[in-house]
Design a protein around this motif. Structure first.
Motif, PDB file in Angstrom:
ATOM      1  N   SER A  41      -4.440  -2.196  11.157  1.00 16.89           N
ATOM      2  CA  SER A  41      -4.555  -1.403   9.964  1.00 16.89           C
ATOM      3  C   SER A  41      -3.459  -1.710   8.845  1.00 16.89           C
ATOM      4  O   SER A  41      -3.791  -1.832   7.743  1.00 16.89           O
ATOM      5  N   ASN A  42      -2.317  -2.287   9.038  1.00 20.04           N
ATOM      6  CA  ASN A  42      -1.571  -2.828   8.133  1.00 20.04           C
ATOM      7  C   ASN A  42      -1.936  -3.943   7.431  1.00 20.04           C
ATOM      8  O   ASN A  42      -2.028  -4.350   6.108  1.00 20.04           O
ATOM      9  N   ARG A  43      -2.802  -4.956   8.228  1.00 18.75           N
ATOM     10  CA  ARG A  43      -3.324  -6.043   7.739  1.00 18.75           C
ATOM     11  C   ARG A  43      -4.400  -5.798   6.790  1.00 18.75           C
ATOM     12  O   ARG A  43      -4.469  -6.364   5.523  1.00 18.75           O
ATOM     13  N   TYR A  44      -5.223  -4.712   7.085  1.00 21.98           N
ATOM     14  CA  TYR A  44      -6.199  -4.604   6.095  1.00 21.98           C
ATOM     15  C   TYR A  44      -5.759  -3.887   4.936  1.00 21.98           C
ATOM     16  O   TYR A  44      -6.204  -3.999   3.886  1.00 21.98           O
ATOM     17  N   ALA A  45      -4.522  -3.041   4.913  1.00 20.06           N
ATOM     18  CA  ALA A  45      -3.829  -2.480   3.900  1.00 20.06           C
ATOM     19  C   ALA A  45      -3.034  -3.432   3.062  1.00 20.06           C
ATOM     20  O   ALA A  45      -2.570  -2.858   1.988  1.00 20.06           O
ATOM     21  N   SER A  46      -3.131  -4.598   3.375  1.00 18.31           N
ATOM     22  CA  SER A  46      -2.115  -5.730   2.872  1.00 18.31           C
ATOM     23  C   SER A  46      -2.688  -5.955   1.246  1.00 18.31           C
ATOM     24  O   SER A  46      -3.959  -5.866   1.091  1.00 18.31           O
ATOM     25  N   GLU A  47      -1.937  -6.429   0.600  1.00 14.60           N
ATOM     26  CA  GLU A  47      -2.088  -6.680  -0.906  1.00 14.60           C
ATOM     27  C   GLU A  47      -3.115  -7.882  -0.830  1.00 14.60           C
ATOM     28  O   GLU A  47      -4.024  -8.051  -1.594  1.00 14.60           O
ATOM     29  N   GLU A  48      -3.080  -8.749   0.163  1.00 16.95           N
ATOM     30  CA  GLU A  48      -3.947 -10.051   0.180  1.00 16.95           C
ATOM     31  C   GLU A  48      -5.471  -9.516   0.386  1.00 16.95           C
ATOM     32  O   GLU A  48      -6.262  -9.759  -0.366  1.00 16.95           O
ATOM     33  N   ILE A  49      -5.786  -8.681   1.371  1.00 13.75           N
ATOM     34  CA  ILE A  49      -6.988  -8.158   1.505  1.00 13.75           C
ATOM     35  C   ILE A  49      -7.426  -7.390   0.457  1.00 13.75           C
ATOM     36  O   ILE A  49      -8.566  -7.427  -0.002  1.00 13.75           O
ATOM     37  N   HIS A  50      -6.632  -6.470  -0.034  1.00 14.47           N
ATOM     38  CA  HIS A  50      -6.991  -5.624  -1.059  1.00 14.47           C
ATOM     39  C   HIS A  50      -7.594  -6.218  -2.473  1.00 14.47           C
ATOM     40  O   HIS A  50      -8.694  -5.928  -2.903  1.00 14.47           O
ATOM     41  N   LYS A  51      -6.489  -7.132  -2.780  1.00 16.10           N
ATOM     42  CA  LYS A  51      -6.813  -8.358  -3.923  1.00 16.10           C
ATOM     43  C   LYS A  51      -8.032  -9.053  -3.739  1.00 16.10           C
ATOM     44  O   LYS A  51      -9.141  -9.271  -4.508  1.00 16.10           O
ATOM     45  N   SER A  52      -8.140  -9.537  -2.449  1.00 12.71           N
ATOM     46  CA  SER A  52      -9.633 -10.138  -2.076  1.00 12.71           C
ATOM     47  C   SER A  52     -10.861  -9.437  -2.077  1.00 12.71           C
ATOM     48  O   SER A  52     -11.762  -9.692  -2.573  1.00 12.71           O
ATOM     49  N   ILE A  53     -10.731  -8.155  -1.653  1.00 16.47           N
ATOM     50  CA  ILE A  53     -11.799  -7.472  -1.735  1.00 16.47           C
ATOM     51  C   ILE A  53     -12.198  -6.968  -3.188  1.00 16.47           C
ATOM     52  O   ILE A  53     -13.497  -7.209  -3.552  1.00 16.47           O
ATOM     53  N   LEU A  54     -11.426  -6.793  -4.327  1.00 12.02           N
ATOM     54  CA  LEU A  54     -11.452  -6.625  -5.351  1.00 12.02           C
ATOM     55  C   LEU A  54     -12.157  -7.719  -6.146  1.00 12.02           C
ATOM     56  O   LEU A  54     -13.167  -7.598  -6.979  1.00 12.02           O
ATOM     57  N   LEU A  55     -11.667  -8.933  -5.993  1.00  9.62           N
ATOM     58  CA  LEU A  55     -12.137 -10.022  -6.473  1.00  9.62           C
ATOM     59  C   LEU A  55     -13.436 -10.399  -5.943  1.00  9.62           C
ATOM     60  O   LEU A  55     -14.311 -10.723  -6.957  1.00  9.62           O
ATOM     61  N   LEU A  56     -13.815 -10.252  -5.008  1.00 11.94           N
ATOM     62  CA  LEU A  56     -15.242 -10.480  -4.304  1.00 11.94           C
ATOM     63  C   LEU A  56     -16.048  -9.350  -4.975  1.00 11.94           C
ATOM     64  O   LEU A  56     -17.209  -9.644  -5.435  1.00 11.94           O
ATOM     65  N   ARG A  57     -15.811  -8.287  -5.205  1.00 11.26           N
ATOM     66  CA  ARG A  57     -16.383  -7.164  -5.715  1.00 11.26           C
ATOM     67  C   ARG A  57     -16.544  -7.596  -7.070  1.00 11.26           C
ATOM     68  O   ARG A  57     -18.001  -7.330  -7.687  1.00 11.26           O
ATOM     69  N   ASP A  58     -15.690  -7.658  -7.752  1.00 10.96           N
ATOM     70  CA  ASP A  58     -15.785  -7.979  -9.325  1.00 10.96           C
ATOM     71  C   ASP A  58     -16.683  -9.128  -9.622  1.00 10.96           C
ATOM     72  O   ASP A  58     -17.511  -9.070 -10.606  1.00 10.96           O
TER      73      ASP A  58
END
Length: 159
Positions: A41-58
């Motif tokens: 859960s902490n790994r999913y909430a990490s800044e790395e995953i968050h930024k990766s998801i946003l970068l991929l989506r955009d």
């Protein structure tokens, strides 16, 4: 006391010890699953995953319906943006693949694993990461099938 009484007391004591040991093992296993859940859960909430998801989506939103072909061409040409997309793809893909393995190896039980696969990231993984992975690794539909055994709605819905 007779031997029968000693045998009966010894048998009862052995059964009680087995029950206590079993209970301790179950508590330890539940605690371990909880710790693994919190780590994931902490790994999913990490800044790395968050930024990766946003970068991929955009990136996906701007790339158009032929996003896979465009990305492969840019990646082969050594484009910086394609490299960033690849790094983000790997980050998100590794998270979800690790999660699937933890579930299939029974380190995480179904309710905990299901709680971790729900959310926007699963849509990005299923609809962007897996199609991008196909030119590199081949067919990815089997991963979707494996995830949908855990959660039938995995990866479905609008991005």
């Amino acid at each position: 006391m007779s031997d029968n009484v000693y045998n009966a007391v010894g048998t009862i004591a052995a059964v009680v010890i087995i029950i206590v040991v079993w209970w301790q093992v179950m508590v330890a296993a539940r605690t371990h699953r909880g710790q693994v859940y919190i780590q994931m859960s902490n790994r999913y909430a990490s800044e790395e995953i968050h930024k990766s998801i946003l970068l991929l989506r955009d990136w996906w939103a701007n790339a158009g319906p032929d996003f896979v072909e465009r990305w492969v061409t840019a990646l082969r040409a050594g484009g910086d943006e394609a490299g960033q997309v690849d790094a983000a793809r790997r980050s998100v893909a590794i998270y979800f693949f690790d999660l699937l393995l933890l579930y299939e190896l029974r380190i995480l039980d179904a309710p905990l694993a299901r709680a971790l696969v729900r959310g926007y990231g699963s849509k990005v993984y299923a609809q962007i990461c897996l199609p991008l992975g196909e030119p590199l690794y081949g067919e990815m539909e089997s991963l979707i099938t494996r995830f949908r055994k855990l959660d039938p709605s995995f990866g479905k819905g609008e991005l």
